[in-house]
Design an enzyme around this catalytic site. Structure first.
Site, PDB file in Angstrom:
ATOM      1  N   ASP A  43      43.439  39.740  46.579  1.00  0.00           N
ATOM      2  CA  ASP A  43      43.418  40.792  45.854  1.00  0.00           C
ATOM      3  C   ASP A  43      44.858  41.502  45.522  1.00  0.00           C
ATOM      4  OD1 ASP A  43      40.938  40.190  45.507  1.00  0.00           O
ATOM      5  OD2 ASP A  43      39.827  41.896  46.452  1.00  0.00           O
TER       6      ASP A  43
ATOM      7  N   ASP B 274      43.898  45.590  40.586  1.00  0.00           N
ATOM      8  CA  ASP B 274      43.013  44.331  40.659  1.00  0.00           C
ATOM      9  C   ASP B 274      41.502  44.885  40.916  1.00  0.00           C
ATOM     10  OD1 ASP B 274      43.270  41.208  40.623  1.00  0.00           O
ATOM     11  OD2 ASP B 274      41.874  41.598  42.436  1.00  0.00           O
TER      12      ASP B 274
ATOM     13  N   GLU C 285      44.373  44.560  34.733  1.00  0.00           N
ATOM     14  CA  GLU C 285      44.234  43.161  34.059  1.00  0.00           C
ATOM     15  C   GLU C 285      43.288  43.823  32.824  1.00  0.00           C
ATOM     16  OE1 GLU C 285      42.141  44.428  36.617  1.00  0.00           O
ATOM     17  OE2 GLU C 285      41.531  42.427  37.570  1.00  0.00           O
TER      18      GLU C 285
END
Ligand SMILES: [Zn+2]
Length: 401
Positions: free
Chosen positions: A367, A185, A269
């Site tokens: 996170d 992340d 991501e």
């Protein structure tokens, strides 16, 4: 496997001057060729590399200054332009300016590996013979480790750098022997959080450097355009910016190595930083809202080097055989990661750092929750998601907040 090796070059004054000349000729060839391509496009026609290379050869008969520089470098500039136009479109490719907004630091490539000889001349020194320039001395800061395919000279501020593209001879690994899997992340407060609960972050400027930068930028604003004092001020700013850039690159490389090692799969991501940062004017609806927040977020995203990190991870993964995939990031930090729960709601996020599930009471750093959900999506064969051209706000896969 192809790899890059970069060294600080120490050229003699005459060589530096000549290298600057090559740079400016390459620049004018680029600009002329780009103007020609645009002129063709305005008429609804195209001109390709082959035709432009032919015209360059003819122009050499007419203009002797084109003959004074290594021909391969000019051809390479045309080839780079061709590639840039095919990737980004003729109208989006930029001019290479001498200064100002589109200022371009001289850089040119010698594409013929066979004509380049590299020797080590001491414990700390090496030299490379380049066409027309001659022997260029450089600091032997790391081993070359392969056969040279091409060499590039580039100036960054006052210093010159020489980089080689080398064929290391090692096969590019496609499968990793490791079994680990990790989700990543990327955040604004902490640069990187992993699903294993590790954090990576680093300040790229010290407090003193930040203050100095601010002072210099104010100074620059007061000084007259084109004055020597203004140029000196700009050089000082560039030096700080360069240091910041180097540290960021170093951070990305080190983090990538730590994340990739021991893992067969890395899930990131998909971030379209270009889309995320393009709306610096706030929301598109009038009256524009969230301008200041957006601008602050944009700066933070660019400052943390999210895209650079992804490139570093992908690069490192080539040598370990680790698979790198990207997944849709929507709602990863709002979904409860606890098996059997999976509750999705904006209320789950107590604050920037705190995650507290409103259904099951699961508590964790937000996170890390994001990283865990990212990994889970990678596991579940969530459609691999490429950033460019994809809308960021896609429908979530499970539940609606
Ligand atoms: Zn829950």
């Amino acid at each position: 496997m192809l790899a890059g090796r970069k060294y600080r070059a120490y050229m003699e004054d005459g060589q530096k001057e000549y290298a600057d000349t090559i740079g400016s000729v390459c620049r004018s060839v680029w600009n002329t060729a780009l103007e020609q391509r645009r002129a063709y496009r305005r008429r609804g026609a195209y001109i390709n590399y082959r035709e432009q290379a032919h015209e360059l050869a003819e122009a050499k008969q007419e203009f002797p200054w084109l003959r004074d520089v290594p021909g391969h470098c000019l051809q390479q500039a045309l080839m780079d332009l061709d590639k840039a136009c095919r990737t980004h479109g003729t109208w989006k490719v930029r001019w290479r300016g001498k200064g100002g907004r589109h200022s371009w630091a001289p850089a040119f490539r010698f594409p013929e590996g066979k004509t380049i000889r590299v020797e080590r001349i001491g414990r700390k020194w090496g030299r490379a013979r380049l066409p027309k320039i001659g022997w260029v001395k450089f600091r032997w800061s790391r081993s070359l480790g392969g056969a040279v395919r091409s060499a590039t000279l580039k100036r960054d501020g006052r210093h010159w750098w020489i980089s080689f593209l080398v064929e290391t001879g090692e096969p590019e690994k496609t499968v990793s022997l490791e079994r680990g899997r990790v989700g990543i992340d990327r955040g604004v407060v902490q640069a990187v959080a992993t699903s294993e609960g590790r954090f990576f972050d680093r300040a790229f400027l010290t407090e003193g450097e930040r203050r100095r930068l601010l002072r210099l930028e104010r100074q620059r604003a007061r000084r007259m355009l084109g004055s020597k004092r203004r140029e000196a001020c700009k050089a000082q700013i560039a030096a700080i910016r360069r240091r910041e850039r180097d540290r960021r690159r170093d951070f990305c490389a080190q983090t990538a190595a730590a994340v990739v090692s021991g893992n067969a799969l890395v899930v990131l991501e998909a971030l379209n930083t270009r889309n995320m940062t393009s709306s610096a004017k706030g929301t598109t609806k009038e009256p524009r809202r969230n301008v200041a927040q957006k601008r602050g977020l944009n700066r933070a995203i660019l400052a943390k080097g999210w895209h650079a990190l992804e490139l570093a991870v992908r690069n490192k993964a080539r040598s370990t055989g680790t698979a790198v995939i990207t997944v849709n990031p929507a709602y990863t930090s709002l979904t409860c990661p606890k098996p059997g729960c999976g509750h999705v709601h904006t209320d789950n996020r107590e604050s920037q750092a705190k995650f507290l599930c409103t259904t099951c009471g699961h508590r964790e750093h937000a996170d890390i929750v994001g990283a865990k959900n990212t990994l889970a999506r990678g596991h579940s064969g969530h459609r691999a998601w490429r950033p460019r051209g994809c809308p960021v706000d896609e429908a979530p896969t499970s539940g609606n907040p």
